[in-house]
Design a protein around this motif. Structure first.
Motif, short mmCIF file in Angstrom:
data_model
loop_
_atom_site.label_atom_id
_atom_site.label_comp_id
_atom_site.label_asym_id
_atom_site.label_seq_id
_atom_site.Cartn_x
_atom_site.Cartn_y
_atom_site.Cartn_z
N GLY A 194 39.43 51.96 21.46
CA GLY A 194 40.17 51.67 22.68
C GLY A 194 39.44 50.72 23.61
O GLY A 194 38.53 49.99 23.21
N CYS A 241 40.27 44.34 23.19
CA CYS A 241 38.93 44.55 23.73
C CYS A 241 37.96 43.51 23.19
O CYS A 241 36.75 43.63 23.36
CB CYS A 241 38.45 45.98 23.43
SG CYS A 241 38.29 46.36 21.68
N GLN A 268 29.03 45.43 19.85
CA GLN A 268 29.06 45.75 18.41
C GLN A 268 28.94 44.54 17.47
O GLN A 268 28.30 44.68 16.42
CB GLN A 268 30.24 46.66 18.05
CG GLN A 268 31.64 46.19 18.41
CD GLN A 268 32.23 45.11 17.55
OE1 GLN A 268 31.86 44.98 16.39
NE2 GLN A 268 33.13 44.31 18.11
N ILE A 303 32.75 36.59 17.81
CA ILE A 303 32.22 36.47 16.45
C ILE A 303 31.47 35.14 16.29
O ILE A 303 30.38 35.11 15.71
CB ILE A 303 33.39 36.57 15.43
CG1 ILE A 303 34.09 37.93 15.55
CG2 ILE A 303 32.90 36.32 14.01
CD1 ILE A 303 33.22 39.13 15.28
N ARG A 360 26.05 44.76 14.72
CA ARG A 360 26.36 44.65 13.29
C ARG A 360 25.56 43.53 12.66
O ARG A 360 24.97 43.68 11.58
CB ARG A 360 27.87 44.40 13.10
CG ARG A 360 28.70 45.66 13.22
CD ARG A 360 30.20 45.36 13.08
NE ARG A 360 30.94 46.51 12.63
CZ ARG A 360 32.04 46.99 13.22
NH1 ARG A 360 32.54 46.40 14.30
NH2 ARG A 360 32.66 48.04 12.73
N ALA A 404 36.97 42.68 20.18
CA ALA A 404 36.03 43.09 19.14
C ALA A 404 35.88 42.04 18.04
O ALA A 404 34.85 41.97 17.38
CB ALA A 404 36.45 44.42 18.52
N GLY A 405 36.93 41.24 17.83
CA GLY A 405 36.84 40.16 16.85
C GLY A 405 36.98 40.58 15.40
O GLY A 405 36.77 39.78 14.50
N ARG A 441 35.18 51.33 7.17
CA ARG A 441 35.48 50.55 8.37
C ARG A 441 36.23 51.31 9.47
O ARG A 441 36.26 50.88 10.60
CB ARG A 441 36.30 49.31 8.01
CG ARG A 441 35.46 48.21 7.39
CD ARG A 441 36.37 47.16 6.84
NE ARG A 441 37.40 47.81 6.01
CZ ARG A 441 38.47 47.20 5.54
NH1 ARG A 441 38.69 45.96 5.81
NH2 ARG A 441 39.34 47.88 4.79
N HIS A 442 36.86 52.45 9.10
CA HIS A 442 37.60 53.18 10.13
C HIS A 442 36.71 54.16 10.90
O HIS A 442 37.22 55.01 11.62
CB HIS A 442 38.80 53.90 9.51
CG HIS A 442 39.84 52.93 9.02
ND1 HIS A 442 40.79 52.40 9.85
CD2 HIS A 442 40.02 52.36 7.82
CE1 HIS A 442 41.53 51.55 9.16
NE2 HIS A 442 41.09 51.51 7.93
N VAL A 469 42.56 47.95 11.43
CA VAL A 469 41.16 48.09 11.83
C VAL A 469 40.99 47.84 13.34
O VAL A 469 40.04 48.34 13.94
CB VAL A 469 40.26 47.15 10.99
CG1 VAL A 469 38.87 47.06 11.55
CG2 VAL A 469 40.22 47.64 9.54
N HIS A 528 35.66 50.32 23.62
CA HIS A 528 35.00 50.00 22.34
C HIS A 528 33.77 49.14 22.63
O HIS A 528 33.83 48.19 23.40
CB HIS A 528 35.99 49.24 21.46
CG HIS A 528 35.51 48.96 20.07
ND1 HIS A 528 35.09 47.72 19.66
CD2 HIS A 528 35.38 49.76 19.00
CE1 HIS A 528 34.73 47.78 18.39
NE2 HIS A 528 34.90 49.01 17.97
N VAL A 543 39.39 38.39 13.57
CA VAL A 543 38.88 37.05 13.26
C VAL A 543 38.07 37.09 11.96
O VAL A 543 38.13 36.17 11.15
CB VAL A 543 38.01 36.53 14.42
CG1 VAL A 543 37.53 35.12 14.15
CG2 VAL A 543 38.78 36.59 15.73
N LEU A 544 37.34 38.18 11.76
CA LEU A 544 36.55 38.31 10.55
C LEU A 544 37.44 38.51 9.33
O LEU A 544 37.17 37.99 8.26
CB LEU A 544 35.60 39.52 10.67
CG LEU A 544 34.36 39.32 11.54
CD1 LEU A 544 33.68 40.65 11.80
CD2 LEU A 544 33.39 38.35 10.87
N PRO A 573 40.29 48.03 16.89
CA PRO A 573 39.91 49.23 17.62
C PRO A 573 40.76 49.47 18.87
O PRO A 573 40.74 50.57 19.43
CB PRO A 573 38.45 48.99 18.00
CG PRO A 573 38.24 47.53 17.88
CD PRO A 573 39.23 47.01 16.90
N ALA A 574 41.48 48.46 19.32
CA ALA A 574 42.29 48.62 20.53
C ALA A 574 43.77 48.72 20.20
O ALA A 574 44.60 48.80 21.11
CB ALA A 574 42.04 47.45 21.47
N ALA A 575 44.12 48.72 18.92
CA ALA A 575 45.52 48.75 18.47
C ALA A 575 46.34 47.69 19.20
O ALA A 575 47.44 47.94 19.70
CB ALA A 575 46.12 50.14 18.66
N GLN A 619 39.45 33.87 18.77
CA GLN A 619 39.12 34.48 20.06
C GLN A 619 38.98 33.39 21.11
O GLN A 619 38.44 32.32 20.82
CB GLN A 619 37.77 35.23 19.96
CG GLN A 619 37.83 36.51 19.19
CD GLN A 619 36.43 37.11 19.04
OE1 GLN A 619 35.63 36.63 18.26
NE2 GLN A 619 36.16 38.16 19.79
#
Lengths: 66, 411
Positions: free
Chosen positions: B356, A11, B363, B119, B367, A13-14, B348-349, A54, B359, A17-18, A56-58, A26
């Motif tokens: 999913g 998704c 964000q 990022i 952040r 989220a990056g 963080r969780h 971490v 998301h 990368v962090l 979020p999209a596994a 990305q």
């Protein structure tokens, strides 16, 4: 360790990368994960684990025996 | 051995949903909703129009379900649990672009704009956001004391940031802030919300038209190029514009006010934020504030497309599912002593941005804005304090995005 990424699930989220910038990046056009190093050196393993947990999209899979 | 309730444990009467927070504990989720956890990680509730959707309270179960493509985010599904009461069985069909779609259509549209939120792109904006925060604080300090932090900083900052990113003229901010506020209000009538959506949609449609005629390097101009390339309709572009403009407002604004208010109640942790030399301290603090506050409350909503077995229950095809992120973020199985604010914990969780495919797109930007704003505020205004009692602060108990209507501060 062998890493595979699922671009369809990603998704953008990056978080990876962090956490592990030597291993993940990305795509500029849509932020989808770019795997820079599918078999990173031991020094990166802890960060890669963290990135996979971490995500979020596994979208990051790890094969530890490879 | 297990202590979890088995599938046929169910309350004698189906609990009502939603339930209010306790007035004495404005930072905590509703005690009645937390009580649902005694029936296991998901339970049936009675909501608007006598519907009986499932409510999911557990962190692990929310993570599993939000990653499951058998749950649909399509608002138009008959079983979709409405976040607001609908009048006379009439359902609102607000077009919020890909938020209300499933993959692959969702991903097709989302990936046309997701490149703006990488990022690297967001990091490049950090110095600009720092300057914006400084400017707003300079103006606040030069103005009347006390001031309302919502109007002085919390709302204008994310509003200006998203305007610049999209290419929306900030001088129109009163117009889009007012309409955004109505769209996320649960007390506005369906007619008022529909009118607010139409206002924003027509505004964005006109802007997309202008970008088509004279493109710049902003996100809406990018959508204009996709229209020209035949990959996007103008209607899709305008609806996406509404979503991004809306998404950039209330969420971050309420995190700024609620985070400030919460830290003012915890002066020793506020001092750690103010005095931190290591950016990691701030990153960690922001994650903990996101977890603890969970401003996107009242549930992420889905409809089951097939029967789904989870935690000894069966969600039937067609049934509504409400996933309460504010409860996932206080799940003691994941966050020990979850009601304790600890900016040093590993938070963080948390699921403040969901899980999913849906998301939160914005964000990284949210952040970054939060990482800039809290230390800047407490450093520039070290004597910052509430100008009223906590008991007199008007909380947004009635809004889809939780927060405060006003935050009177003095220094």
């Amino acid at each position: 360790m062998k890493i595979t990424v699922d671009e369809a699930k990603c998704c953008g989220a990056g978080q990876c990368v962090l956490i592990a910038p030597e291993v993940f990046d990305q795509r500029e056009e849509d932020g989808i994960v770019l795997l820079l190093d599918a078999e990173p050196a031991d020094a990166h393993h802890a960060a890669v684990h963290e990135a996979a947990t971490v995500c979020p999209a596994a979208a990051i899979r790890l094969n530890e025996t490879a | 051995m297990t202590t979890s309730p088995v599938a046929d444990d169910a309350p004698a009467e189906i609990p009502a949903f939603p339930q209010p927070r306790a007035a004495a504990c404005p930072f905590d989720p509703s005690p009645e909703l937390r009580g649902l956890a005694k029936w296991g990680p998901l339970t049936r509730v009675r909501s608007w129009s006598d519907s009986t959707p499932w409510v999911v309270t557990g962190h692990a179960e929310q993570k599993t379900l939000l990653s499951d493509p058998r749950l649909s985010a399509d608002f138009s599904h008959p079983g979709f649990p409405s976040p607001v009461p609908h009048t006379g069985g009439k359902r609102e069909a607000t077009d919020l672009s890909f938020v209300g779609m499933d993959d692959p259509e969702h991903a097709r549209l989302r990936r046309m704009v997701s490149g703006a939120f990488t990022i690297k792109r967001v990091e490049a904006m950090r110095p600009v956001v720092r300057e914006m925060v400084d400017d707003f604080l300079t103006r606040m300090l030069a103005g009347p004391n006390p001031a309302d932090l919502v109007q002085a900083l919390a709302l204008p900052l994310p509003s200006l940031v998203i305007s610049e990113l999209l290419g929306v003229p900030y001088e129109d901010h009163a117009f889009f802030q007012t309409n955004s506020k109505v769209l996320v209000s649960a007390v506005a009538t369906p007619e008022e919300r529909a009118a607010a959506h139409t206002n924003l949609y027509e505004y964005l449609d006109q802007l997309v038209g202008e970008k088509l005629a004279g493109p710049g390097d902003d996100l809406l101009s990018g959508l204009g190029r996709q229209i020209t390339a035949g990959e996007l309709t103008r209607r899709e572009a305008a609806a996406m514009g509404v979503l991004l403009l809306l998404g950039g407002h209330e969420t971050t604004a309420n995190m700024i006010t609620m985070g400030t208010l919460l830290l003012l109640q915890h002066p020793e942790q506020l001092a750690r934020v103010r005095e931190a030399d290591d950016p990691k301290v701030i990153v960690s603090a922001v994650e903990e504030l996101l977890r603890y506050l969970s401003v996107v409350h009242l549930g992420r909503r889905r409809t089951a497309l097939e029967d789904i077995e989870i935690a000894g229950r069966t969600i039937r095809a067609g049934e509504g599912v409400i996933l309460l992120g504010e409860l996932a973020n206080r799940d003691p199985a994941v966050f020990p002593d979850p009601d304790r604010l600890d900016i040093g914990r590993d938070a963080r969780h948390h699921q403040a941005f969901g899980v999913g495919t849906h998301h939160c797109l914005g964000q990284p930007l949210a952040r970054m804005e939060l990482q800039v704003v809290y230390p800047a505020l407490f450093r520039r205004v070290p004597t910052l304090r509430l100008a009223t009692d906590l008991a007199d602060i008007p909380f947004k108990y009635d809004a889809v995005i939780y927060g405060v209507y006003e935050l009177p501060v003095t220094w």
